[in-house]
Write a protein that holds these residues in place. Structure first.
Motif, mmCIF file in Angstrom:
data_model
loop_
_atom_site.group_PDB
_atom_site.id
_atom_site.type_symbol
_atom_site.label_atom_id
_atom_site.label_comp_id
_atom_site.label_asym_id
_atom_site.label_seq_id
_atom_site.Cartn_x
_atom_site.Cartn_y
_atom_site.Cartn_z
ATOM 1 N N SER A 158 -10.967 1.301 35.825
ATOM 2 C CA SER A 158 -10.252 2.259 36.679
ATOM 3 C C SER A 158 -9.323 3.153 35.857
ATOM 4 C CB SER A 158 -9.463 1.516 37.760
ATOM 5 O OG SER A 158 -8.721 0.430 37.218
ATOM 6 N N PRO A 159 -9.883 3.985 34.965
ATOM 7 C CA PRO A 159 -9.025 4.837 34.129
ATOM 8 C C PRO A 159 -8.501 6.069 34.848
ATOM 9 C CG PRO A 159 -11.322 5.220 33.597
ATOM 10 C CD PRO A 159 -11.302 4.080 34.587
ATOM 11 N N PHE A 160 -9.154 6.473 35.934
ATOM 12 C CA PHE A 160 -8.797 7.727 36.598
ATOM 13 C C PHE A 160 -8.129 7.461 37.944
ATOM 14 C CE2 PHE A 160 -12.698 8.741 34.097
ATOM 15 C CZ PHE A 160 -12.065 9.479 33.114
ATOM 16 N N TRP A 161 -7.188 8.342 38.295
ATOM 17 C CA TRP A 161 -6.457 8.224 39.549
ATOM 18 C C TRP A 161 -6.141 9.625 40.057
ATOM 19 C CZ3 TRP A 161 -5.566 4.576 43.017
ATOM 20 C CH2 TRP A 161 -4.541 4.726 43.944
ATOM 21 N N GLN A 162 -6.644 9.933 41.237
ATOM 22 C CA GLN A 162 -6.401 11.235 41.870
ATOM 23 C C GLN A 162 -6.735 12.405 40.940
ATOM 24 O OE1 GLN A 162 -6.208 11.539 44.874
ATOM 25 N NE2 GLN A 162 -4.883 10.061 45.875
ATOM 26 N N GLY A 163 -7.885 12.279 40.277
ATOM 27 C CA GLY A 163 -8.379 13.370 39.453
ATOM 28 C C GLY A 163 -7.790 13.463 38.066
ATOM 29 N N GLN A 164 -6.965 12.505 37.664
ATOM 30 C CA GLN A 164 -6.328 12.541 36.356
ATOM 31 C C GLN A 164 -6.621 11.262 35.575
ATOM 32 O OE1 GLN A 164 -2.150 13.896 36.233
ATOM 33 N NE2 GLN A 164 -2.280 14.124 38.443
ATOM 34 N N ASP A 165 -6.582 11.384 34.245
ATOM 35 C CA ASP A 165 -6.658 10.195 33.412
ATOM 36 C C ASP A 165 -5.302 9.507 33.454
ATOM 37 O OD1 ASP A 165 -6.726 8.290 31.275
ATOM 38 O OD2 ASP A 165 -8.363 9.417 30.371
ATOM 39 N N SER A 166 -5.284 8.281 33.931
ATOM 40 C CA SER A 166 -4.025 7.552 34.117
ATOM 41 C C SER A 166 -3.422 7.072 32.809
ATOM 42 C CB SER A 166 -4.272 6.336 35.017
ATOM 43 O OG SER A 166 -5.086 5.374 34.339
ATOM 44 N N GLN A 167 -4.193 7.122 31.721
ATOM 45 C CA GLN A 167 -3.840 6.539 30.428
ATOM 46 C C GLN A 167 -3.900 5.005 30.439
ATOM 47 O OE1 GLN A 167 -3.535 8.717 27.836
ATOM 48 N NE2 GLN A 167 -3.968 10.220 29.447
ATOM 49 N N TYR A 168 -4.384 4.441 31.537
ATOM 50 C CA TYR A 168 -4.634 3.004 31.627
ATOM 51 C C TYR A 168 -6.143 2.769 31.681
ATOM 52 C CZ TYR A 168 0.263 2.113 32.827
ATOM 53 O OH TYR A 168 1.633 2.021 32.798
#
Length: 363
Positions: A158-168
């Motif tokens: 799950s690296p992406f969140w709401q269209g952005q790379d979460s950096q996680y």
């Protein structure tokens, strides 16, 4: 005794063309119920963009692999009949407006927890392993807790969140951690202490019931199992089977330690929380916190330590060679988080990234 293993996977319903999450679980469930004459393995989840299935308990991991692939294939077919596709993604890469499911329980959660519940569109994988008693189960929980962050790193998807790379690598783990009962817990010591702690937690009124005790690992309130809940849903079904096999190995190893009188690690929950954060942040791409030394080490070394820890149990169950091969494959090609990021780098499109994940899920 060969312990049985069952898996619960939460899947994301998406538009086959745009890749955006779609709130079609009611339609998919209705189709599944009709197709199976009321014997569907699928259930609704908190959000209508999700679908969950449960395998039956399996003693043989090949049988479990067949079951995971069979139910994924059925989910794909039923979703297609409802005008959607299925992706084994722990978060939606594209922006999404989550829609809470129907039913009194979900309405209560939405009102009680507000934005935390609204934003919980995340998909996990829960592994159930049979235990002989609550006393054995709690002894297992006390002894596997320090290894659970390694499973999170392995499954991170799950690296992406709401269209952005979460950096996680696992941003799901960050979102999931907002629940008041989520995460690692202290050593319980006994079944009596475990149940007393759960009763006290529910009695606070913060939680609706025992089903909302979201520990990283817990005694199932429905089955005679230990339920490990820390993992993201895995993109590749082979990784789901690897995860389940490692969990059974951990349970077997912990039960043997308990019977031999070996005490659990006394490491505090704050260390476990830090290790879980690091696992969610880096996945398999950087350093993890080693469960024995509590110092940072490269992810492959920590995976090797996990394999060594459960080696005897895997040899006895006949799973060692399969796990060695599967771990080598994951280290080489990466987990779901790496595959998603590599797909985005290659295509430049989150939509294409979702499409690739839909393809992998359906294979």
């Amino acid at each position: 005794m060969v312990r049985t293993v069952g898996v619960e996977e939460e899947l994301l319903l998406v538009d086959a063309d745009s890749g955006e999450a779609r709130a079609l679980s009611s339609s998919v469930l209705a189709i599944a119920e009709k197709d199976t004459a009321g014997q569907s393995p699928f259930e609704a989840e908190l959000h209508r963009q999700q679908l969950e299935f449960s395998t039956h308990p399996c003693a043989d991991m090949g049988e479990l692999a067949d079951s995971v692939r069979r139910w994924r294939a059925q989910a794909v077919r039923h979703a297609a009949d409802a005008g959607a596709a299925v992706a084994a993604l722990a978060t939606s890469p594209l922006p999404v407006s989550p829609k809470i499911g129907t039913g009194e329980r979900y309405r209560w959660m939405a009102e009680r927890f507000g934005l935390t519940a609204q934003e919980q569109l995340t998909c996990g994988c829960h592994v159930h392993v049979s235990v002989a008693s609550d006393e054995e189960g709690v002894a297992v929980l006390d002894r596997v807790r320090c290894w659970l962050p390694v499973l999170l790193a392995l499954s991170a998807n799950s690296p992406f969140w709401q269209g952005q790379d979460s950096q996680y690598s696992s941003y799901r783990s960050q979102v999931w951690g907002r629940w008041p009962s989520a995460g690692p817990v202290d050593v319980h010591g006994s079944a009596e202490a475990y149940h007393a702690g759960v009763r006290s937690l529910v009695a606070t009124g913060v939680l609706r019931d025992e089903g909302m005790v979201y520990f990283d690992a817990r005694l199932s309130h429905r089955y005679p199992t230990v339920e490990v809940r820390i993992a993201d849903v895995c993109l590749d079904p082979a990784d789901t089977v690897l995860l389940a096999t490692l969990v059974r190995g951990l349970v077997d190893t912990a039960a043997r330690q308990w019977r031999a009188g070996e005490p659990p690690s006394a490491s505090g929950t704050s260390l476990l929380r830090a290790a879980s954060w690091q696992a969610g942040r880096s996945g398999l791409e950087g350093l993890l916190v080693h469960p024995r030394t509590w110092r940072p080490e490269p992810a492959p070394a920590v995976l090797g330590a996990l394999l060594d820890h459960v080696r005897d149990a895997l040899e006895e169950s006949g799973d060692l060679k399969a796990v060695e091969s599967a771990l080598a494959t994951v280290v080489r090609r990466g987990n779901g988080a790496r595959i998603q990021r590599e797909t985005l780098a290659r295509t430049g499109s989150l939509r294409d990234t979702v499409a690739e994940c839909v393809r992998i899920t359906a294979e």
